[in-house]
Design a protein around this motif. Structure first.
Motif, mmCIF file in Angstrom:
data_model
loop_
_atom_site.group_PDB
_atom_site.id
_atom_site.type_symbol
_atom_site.label_atom_id
_atom_site.label_comp_id
_atom_site.label_asym_id
_atom_site.label_seq_id
_atom_site.Cartn_x
_atom_site.Cartn_y
_atom_site.Cartn_z
ATOM 1 N N VAL A 106 -6.901 -2.459 -15.392
ATOM 2 C CA VAL A 106 -7.436 -2.634 -14.043
ATOM 3 C C VAL A 106 -6.355 -2.345 -13.004
ATOM 4 O O VAL A 106 -6.597 -1.667 -11.987
ATOM 5 N N ARG A 107 -5.153 -2.852 -13.260
ATOM 6 C CA ARG A 107 -4.039 -2.677 -12.325
ATOM 7 C C ARG A 107 -3.695 -1.203 -12.143
ATOM 8 O O ARG A 107 -3.585 -0.712 -11.014
ATOM 9 N N PHE A 108 -3.532 -0.474 -13.253
ATOM 10 C CA PHE A 108 -3.155 0.932 -13.161
ATOM 11 C C PHE A 108 -4.287 1.790 -12.616
ATOM 12 O O PHE A 108 -4.052 2.798 -11.950
ATOM 13 N N ASP A 109 -5.532 1.382 -12.876
ATOM 14 C CA ASP A 109 -6.659 2.093 -12.269
ATOM 15 C C ASP A 109 -6.602 1.976 -10.748
ATOM 16 O O ASP A 109 -6.934 2.928 -10.026
ATOM 17 N N SER A 110 -6.187 0.800 -10.259
ATOM 18 C CA SER A 110 -6.070 0.633 -8.801
ATOM 19 C C SER A 110 -4.945 1.510 -8.255
ATOM 20 O O SER A 110 -5.046 2.033 -7.142
ATOM 21 N N PHE A 111 -3.871 1.684 -9.030
ATOM 22 C CA PHE A 111 -2.796 2.589 -8.608
ATOM 23 C C PHE A 111 -3.337 4.018 -8.495
ATOM 24 O O PHE A 111 -3.000 4.746 -7.559
ATOM 25 N N ARG A 112 -4.173 4.415 -9.458
ATOM 26 C CA ARG A 112 -4.700 5.789 -9.487
ATOM 27 C C ARG A 112 -5.657 6.070 -8.327
ATOM 28 O O ARG A 112 -5.787 7.219 -7.901
ATOM 29 N N THR A 113 -6.332 5.050 -7.856
ATOM 30 C CA THR A 113 -7.321 5.256 -6.796
ATOM 31 C C THR A 113 -6.773 4.969 -5.403
ATOM 32 O O THR A 113 -7.502 5.105 -4.419
ATOM 33 N N THR A 114 -5.499 4.570 -5.331
ATOM 34 C CA THR A 114 -4.876 4.349 -4.021
ATOM 35 C C THR A 114 -4.231 5.654 -3.573
ATOM 36 O O THR A 114 -3.170 6.052 -4.048
ATOM 37 N N GLN A 115 -4.907 6.344 -2.659
ATOM 38 C CA GLN A 115 -4.439 7.645 -2.189
ATOM 39 C C GLN A 115 -3.267 7.480 -1.216
ATOM 40 O O GLN A 115 -3.212 6.522 -0.440
ATOM 41 N N MET A 116 -2.346 8.441 -1.252
ATOM 42 C CA MET A 116 -1.188 8.435 -0.370
ATOM 43 C C MET A 116 -0.896 9.862 0.079
ATOM 44 O O MET A 116 -1.134 10.812 -0.663
ATOM 45 N N THR A 117 -0.409 9.998 1.300
ATOM 46 C CA THR A 117 0.074 11.305 1.736
ATOM 47 C C THR A 117 1.512 11.475 1.251
ATOM 48 O O THR A 117 2.164 10.506 0.839
#
Length: 248
Positions: A155-166
């Protein structure tokens, strides 16, 4: 896996070779050495109970057999087919200088200079007379936590993957890591290079995300020979904490 040993003082062994290391007689009335291979077999049995499979393992033993260290990469039902895996670190001694221990997580560090760290749990017990009363329950407790912790990490790493950054966001975050003492100046340079152009394709599968940033920082702190393991352990923990704050 981060497994560091000194070839001048230690030898890499496979499971069969580990079973041939002689377990000495107790050093005194309150000392109880435990066979290294038996320790791994106990862990292996509990992993099987939870459908956890070892896919890779490394062991190192001091040339006199007095101490051993190991790292195992495992797959769980929760992490199967993902591009990251859980690791289990183990250690122990026949001379009583190193406690018998298990550590686990997605980020595990085992080193013969006594650095022993897992981002999801560390368990230790002294090798005294009644160690066999404590060792099986300790193994049970540690291994039983892995499936739940693995799911939490999914769950934690999935949230990292879906947090977009420029790209600017990433550069800014890495500079903040440097200002907070998480990354040295040289590590900051490496992390920025990894952020802009990751060397591992799997770190860039989702584009410019927190997952790519997290991996750029962890890639930058990978140790060189002679590095300070305590500092590495601290920086690894702080990178995870920093990424968790960004994902919140």
């Amino acid at each position: 896996m981060t497994f560091i040993y000194n070839p001048k003082n230690e030898a890499l062994l496979n499971r069969d070779q580990l079973s041939k290391v002689v377990t000495p007689d107790p050093l005194g009335r309150f000392h109880r050495p435990v066979d290294y291979a038996d320790f791994i077999v106990m862990i292996d049995g509990k992993l099987a109970d939870h459908e956890i499979e070892i896919v890779d393992e490394q062991f190192a033993v001091k040339h006199d057999g007095s101490q051993f260290f190991g790292l195992m990469e495992v797959t769980t039902p929760q992490t199967e087919n993902l591009d990251w895996s859980m690791k289990i670190g183990v250690r122990g001694s026949h001379d009583g200088r190193v406690s018998r221990g298990i550590t686990f997580g997605s980020n595990v560090l085992v080193c013969s200079n006594l650095c022993f760290h897992g981002d999801l749990g560390v368990f230790r017990t002294r090798q005294t007379l009644n160690v066999m009363d404590r060792l099986p329950p300790m193994i049970d407790e540690a291994i039983a936590k892995i499936p739940h912790m693995a799911q939490e990490n999914v769950v934690r790493f999935d949230s990292f993957r879906t947090t977009q950054m420029t790209e600017k966001d990433g550069n800014h975050a890495l500079v903040h890591m440097h200002r907070e003492g998480i990354l040295s100046a040289n590590q900051l340079s490496t992390a920025i290079d990894e952020w802009v152009e990751p060397r591992h394709e799997e770190h860039n599968e989702d584009g410019a995300t927190l997952w790519r940033l997290f991996n750029s920082a962890t890639e930058a702190i990978k140790p060189a020979t002679g590095g300070n393991m305590a500092t590495l352990q601290d920086r690894s923990r702080r990178i995870s904490d920093f990424a968790d704050r960004l994902a919140a």
